[in-house]
Every structure is written in C-alpha cells, then in structure tokens.
Design an enzyme around this catalytic site. Structure first.
Site, PDB file in Angstrom:
ATOM      1  N   ASP A   1     120.606 111.012   0.959  1.00 15.26           N
ATOM      2  CA  ASP A   1     120.994 110.124  -0.144  1.00 15.26           C
ATOM      3  C   ASP A   1     119.911 110.126  -1.224  1.00 15.26           C
ATOM      4  OD1 ASP A   1     122.549 108.360  -1.535  1.00 15.26           O
ATOM      5  OD2 ASP A   1     122.776 106.926   0.096  1.00 15.26           O
TER       6      ASP A   1
ATOM      7  N   ASP B   1     130.541 105.519  -4.659  1.00 15.62           N
ATOM      8  CA  ASP B   1     130.970 105.315  -3.272  1.00 15.62           C
ATOM      9  C   ASP B   1     132.426 104.885  -3.237  1.00 15.62           C
ATOM     10  OD1 ASP B   1     128.315 105.656  -2.731  1.00 15.62           O
ATOM     11  OD2 ASP B   1     128.058 103.749  -1.684  1.00 15.62           O
TER      12      ASP B   1
END
Ligand code: GLA
Length: 732
Positions: free
Chosen positions: A181, A250
């Site tokens: 990430d 997301d």
C-alpha cells in the site's frame, strides 16, 4: 502533489482503522472514461534509475480472496483460515480463486529489537508463517499486506527503508503475493511525490527479486495519484516494477449500504474502464475487490461487477465472508464461462465500443477469435441495449452465434446484438461468427411510452426478430406486481419475419402509492415458434418509478444521526456507526424540538428521541413544504463531499432547481458549498461510546434561492445519501 479527495479526507480522519476508512467510497464522479490515452512511461524522470522489469508472476489476472472490505481490522487467524477453507469447500479455489491475502492490521504495533516485523500476538498467536503454511496445505497461495511508507494505512509499521529485511521475511514465510500500500510515504525535499513513490516501490521490487522467491507484486501507488497529472506515469512504472496495481479509490466496505456499494462499483468501473492502454498481459489494472456475497447488493448488481471486471481482465479478488456465501453469490463468483473471459490467454482489457444514456457496450477480443460483449445498463430503469457485431469488432459474417454467459442461452443473429437489460444489470455474450437455423433466433422486447394526457400509462410493446428464422404462433403476455392493472394482459401478435417486429398496445395502471418512491417492474414475455429451432421465448422488463411526496421532512426521516452517550448503538450518521452526541448537543442548547437560530435563519430541531430516526439521508425524496420566503433553508451536514440538485415545485406547477451541498460534519472547510456553521459539538459518539474529543462535529445551514413571489408546494432533495438533513425552513 495533492492526493485525491477521498484520500485527503481519509488522511484528515485517520487515527484508527475504523476512522481511516470512514470516507471510503465517497466519490461518485469518476474521471472520464474516455480520456485520451497516454503512452505508458517506464520510469519517472529524475528518480533513482530505471527499475528492472519485474518478472511476470501473474500471466492471467490474479484471483483469490482478501479480508479488507468485509473485516477491516477485525481479523485473526480463525477469520483468515475459515475463509481459506471456505474458498476450497465452496469449489471456488478449483475455479481459480487461489490466493488468500491477509490485509492490514496483522502486525504488532512495532518491530522487534532487530527491526523485524512481528505478527500481532493475540490475533495471530502462531505467527503469519503458520497461517501461510495452513494456506499452502489447502493448496492455496499466501498473500500479505504491507505499505511503502513509514506506517500502513492502519498505523502499523511500514516497509520504508526495511525493503530487503521485509522481503526476506516474506520469502522465508513462504509468501506468494505482496500487496504494498502507499499510505504515509513521507515527502523528500527536492523530489516530487511521484519520484518518491517510484523509488519506494522500485526498491521493494528489487528486494523481492533479490529473495529469489516468485512473489506476485501488487502496487498501490497509482491509487494515491488518481486523476492527477502524474496518474498515468505512475501506472506506467507500476507495470515495470510490479504485476498489478490499484489505481483508484477503495471499494465500499462490507458494513456500508447497498447503495454505497453499488456507487463504489460503478465508480471503480468508471476509472478503470479508461485505462485499457496501460494494461498488457501480465500487467493488470486492479479496480479493487469483488463484493458478491455482501449484504445490500442485488443479484443483477453483483453479476454486473463480475461481468464487467471480467471483460476488463481485472483481478478477481473476493472480499466477503466466504463461510456464509449465498447461492446467488456463489453462482456469480463461480461462473466458469465468465471466469474464462477474465482469464482469457490474450489478456486484453475490453473497451467501450458504444455508449448512450445510462448504458455502455464493452467488447474484448478473446484468444480463440471470439469476442466478449457486455451490455451494461447503469441506469435505474430497464432498457433494451442494442449494438452490432461490426461495432463490437467482429469480422463480417452472415450469421453470429451469441451465448449469454449467465443464462447459457444460445441464439443466432444476423448482426444485431441486443438485450433487454434490467437496471444495474449487465448481459455478457460470447460472440462468434456462425449459428444455424437450428439455433433460436435472437429476439428482443422493447417498450415505447405512447401515453397521452387522455390515456396515461399506454405503451407499445414490440417483439423484434434479430435472427434469420421467422416467428409464428407469437403471443405476448404482460405481468405486473400486485395492485397494478394491465390491459390487455395478453395478446396474439402477427407473424414476425426475420429483421421485423410485431407489437401490441398495453395500458398499465398503478395502485395508489404510499409516500416515497416506489419502483415497480412490469414484464412482457413473448412466446413463439421459430421454424426448425422450435419453441422459444423472450422477456423484457419495464421499470416504472412513482414518487409521492412525504407529508413533511420528519415523515421522510430514514437515519439515526443523534444518540445518547449511554447507548450509541442505533447511530449511523456516516455508514460506519458514528453519530452526534445528544449530550454534546444539549451542552450547546440543542435538544429534541428546540429552536435552532443561526445565520439569520430559524429551524426546529427534530423532536425525535436520541437513537430514533431524526434526519433524511437524501436520496431524491420529495417532501411537502408549503410557504413563501426569499430562500429555502436547510439544516444539515455531510458524511462525504458532494452536492446535488434540489428541485422546488411551486403551487402554480412551475419548478426551480439549484445545487445543495454541505461541508463534511468534521473534516472539510466550514464554508464548503456556501454553507455556514449553525451548531458545533466537541466530540461524537462511535459504536464504542463517546470519542474524538477535540474534533468539532458540526451542523450547517445552507440555502437555495426561491422564485420571487411564488408559493412553495414541495421540495425534491438531491440524490446524494452523504447529504443529511435535520430541518427545512423559509428564509424571510
Ligand atoms: C488502503 C487500501 C485498502 C486497504 C487499507 C488497509 O485503504 O486501499 O485496500 O488495504 O488501506 O488499511
């Protein structure tokens, strides 16, 4: 560079995992899908040299499961292994879903004395290597999450400057897939953010390569540049250093509403569909998780996501509770014909070949010369979507064979590719030249509104023959939900020649509806004989939406925004269980039924008791409101950052439309969308009790102008559920 707004809000809200995700799925407007493609750029200018091309460890789009969207930080060894076992027992593993990835929050909060990452001793008492061994014993692959910054998005140790140490640890643990990430990547003086991200992701790429263990590398960097000037550059080098990349926001979380999930699916589709040029076999755009299995989505919606992701050759990574998968979700995820499109050896991402009001047609070439053609109805009403074999990129032929990969229906067409597509549904065909008169001709039903003031609800329903065999013994019947009247309910149609249509006129009458919006589906079904192909049928839906105004705003309340500190459980102002504190509101003089005076306006605060519905999450409700003023005033706040149209209907039948938005309840400038602060509280309630002291949770006033001299009859709120309204009034 400024991160996109979802990320900015996330940063403002960050602190705990739950908070860090409070803004997920906020955005509703995707970057344009048709943006001119830029060539993939291999390496960022000025960065520390070109990275070696990372090996192609993912020749087809990765498939598997990840815990994040459903569980977030609520994971442990049992959750991961139960889902791994369910992947096998459901049969999904055998269909290709082979990688089980543990996302954020698996770690302890600090590294050990030698700087080695440590698993959370409570959640993972046997360590992550044990989890990996169990996953391997099931015949599956072991995926793990880390971050390229100082800390993960959830606040656990990041890999920055621990590249080799972490890569070696993962290799020693038998990791097969690393998701890296991009939260908390610190700025470096003299470097652009793009360069800093490049160097970090390239360093991990080299470190993983050095281990000698093949590990699929999922790069999240592009998601931190979504829509910005460097976005495509970052995707370009992501394809150099890794195998797949998250390139945008997301997807929604498991606990969010069905509407929020659908919004997230269409949003992620929207940014991903324009990036076909940046993908190549083994280098995959990743528009985030499949939500099939989650509450709130319809079968059509989960099928749409699965079909669209497959036409886009996207990774198929489920994120739901696999141990309680519904039959629908299992059928959607496990559809081998759709999976075969996704995993097709050609590895080409499908593109939009036609679009119109509320629909897209995508086409993707397949290794055996077939085309996958998706007819996606993004609108809220059923529609017949029609394209041609030529538009879909098929070579000219006198006949085509259309296989519907969901219903398994096979039909034959002379060149028109059409389907009656319910709202939010996608019809996915595999198309090739061929098809004989032994095969049912492709047919379609269309509804045309031919109402007049004297004859409302009148439709011409047509049956069209798209094949090369004519239709005889044609009979049309129309069914409607209880209370509706259909006249006539059935009718014989004339014979239909190839390429022609026959129709009947039908009148549908709605029952008296309750306040609110009622969506009804009327279905026409035609049965016929098609020569040597025998009996056939086709159905086509019509979506009718009726809106009856609520008698007042309170009658439309659909959300609990205020709770008592002693019982925050019913609160859900922000879709993650948080709410205003009734106690904090009382401290600033706001209690059920009290008058709120602010900014020259006066409102009545909802009379509802804390813990009961007290606000409207705006989704296009119409509300009766009578009176006059210079403007219409709203008391509300947002859990997002959006605006939408308010339509005012006057007693003379005319309307006026203006835009309404509010600042986020805590975390955007107080004057966003022209609003003004009306109430300020000093903390909020979370599911665990009062929290976030020192952060101001506010309620705002805002206005829209009224047509001078007219009297208001009703107001239709925006269709933007992040906007919450507590009260309406007139500005004198
Ligand atoms: C980011 C990622 C998500 C998830 C979380 C974990 O938001 O985009 O997929 O990994 O971090 O904190």
């Amino acid at each position: 560079m400024a991160p996109p707004i979802a990320r900015r809000l996330r940063a403002a809200l960050a602190g705990t995992c739950a908070l860090a995700t409070a803004s997920a799925g906020l955005l509703v407007t995707a970057p344009t899908a048709t943006a001119a493609p830029a060539p993939a750029v291999a390496s960022s200018a000025g960065s520390a040299g070109a990275a070696a091309q990372y090996p192609n460890y993912a020749p087809t789009p990765p498939m598997g499961w990840n815990d994040w969207s459903y569980y977030q930080c609520g994971i442990d060894e049992k959750v991961i292994l139960d889902n791994a076992r369910a992947l096998v027992s459901s049969g999904l593993a055998a269909k290709g879903y082979d990688t089980v990835t543990t996302d954020d929050c698996w770690m302890a909060h600090s590294r050990d004395a030698s700087g080695t990452l440590v698993s959370d001793p409570v959640k993972f008492p046997h360590g992550m290597d044990y989890v990996g061994a169990q996953i391997h014993a099931l015949g599956l692959k072991f995926g793990i999450y880390e971050d390229a910054g100082t800390a993960t998005c959830g606040g656990y140790p990041g890999s920055l400057n621990h590249w080799q140490q972490d890569a070696d640890l993962f290799a020693a643990w038998g990791v097969d897939y690393v998701k890296l990430d991009g939260c908390n990547v610190p700025d470096i003086a003299g470097q652009t953010s793009e360069q800093t991200y490049h160097d970090a992701y390239a360093a991990m790429s080299r470190a993983m390569l050095n281990t000698g263990r093949p590990m699929v590398y999922s790069v999240s960097a592009p998601a931190y540049f979504e829509g910005g000037a460097d976005w495509r550059t970052v995707i370009g080098w992501s394809a150099q250093v890794g195998n797949l990349w998250r390139e945008g926001a997301d997807t929604a979380l498991g606990q969010e509403s069905g509407a929020a999930k659908w919004n997230a699916i269409t949003y992620n589709y929207g940014y991903n569909v324009g990036l076909a040029d940046l993908q190549s076999p083994g280098r995959w755009n990743d528009p985030d998780f499949l939500l099939a299995g989650d509450a709130g989505l319809t079968r059509d919606e989960i099928q749409s996501q699965m079909s669209l992701w497959s036409v886009m050759a996207a990774p198929l990574i489920s994120s739901t509770d696999l141990s309680h998968l519904s039959a629908d979700a299992l059928a959607v995820l496990g559809n081998a014909d759709v999976i075969a499109v996704d995993q097709d050896a050609l590895g080409v991402q499908g593109r939009i070949v036609q679009q119109g009001s509320g629909y897209h047609v995508l086409s993707r070439p397949l290794a055996n010369g077939d085309r996958a053609v998706a007819l996606f109805n993004s609108s809220d009403s059923a529609q017949t979507i029609t394209t041609t074999a030529a538009a879909a990129g098929l070579a000219h032929a006198s006949s085509y064979r259309l296989q519907d990969l969901v219903t398994k229906n096979v039909t034959q067409s002379t060149g028109t590719i059409s389907a009656d597509v319910p709202p939010h549904a996608t019809v996915l065909y595999r198309v090739r030249a061929g098809g004989t008169d032994q095969v049912q001709p492709a047919t379609a039903i269309t509804w045309k509104d031919v109402s007049t003031p004297a004859a409302p609800g009148t439709y011409q329903v047509s049956l069209t023959d798209l094949g090369s065999t004519g239709l005889s013994d044609t009979r049309l019947s129309v069914t409607a939900p209880q209370g509706w009247r259909v006249s006539p309910a059935s009718a014989d149609l004339k014979r239909v020649r190839p390429g022609a249509s026959a129709s009947a006129t039908v009148t549908v009458t709605a029952p008296k509806a309750a306040p609110g919006t009622t969506v009804s589906t009327i279905t026409a079904t035609a049965t016929y004989r098609a020569g040597a192909a025998g009996a056939g049928s086709v159905s086509g839906p019509l979506t009718l939406t009726t809106t009856v105004p609520y008698p007042g705003l309170a009658a439309a309340f659909n959300n609990v925004g205020v709770t008592k500190e002693s019982d925050p459980a019913p609160g859900d102002f922000d879709s993650t269980g948080d709410s205003y504190s009734a106690d904090a509101l009382a401290k600033v003089g706001v209690s059920p039924g009290s008058t709120v005076t602010a900014n020259g306006l006066s409102f009545t605060w909802p009379a509802s008791a804390p813990g009961t519905p007290d606000n409207v999450s705006a989704s296009g409700q119409a509300v009766t409101l009578t009176g006059q003023g210079s403007a219409l005033a709203f008391l509300g706040a947002e859990t997002g950052a959006t605006s939408g149209p308010v339509t005012v209907t006057y007693t003379d039948g005319t309307t006026s439309t203006d835009t309404l938005g509010f600042p986020n309840w805590c975390c955007t400038p107080d004057n966003a969308y022209g609003a003004q602060t009306a109430i300020t509280t000093d903390h909020r309630n979370t599911p665990g009790g009062p929290a976030n002291y020192g952060i101001s949770y506010k309620v705002f006033s805002n206005t829209v102008p009224l047509t001078p001299g007219k009297s208001v009859q009703s107001v239709t709120l925006p269709n933007a559920p992040a906007i919450h309204l507590f009260a309406l009034s007139f500005k004198p």
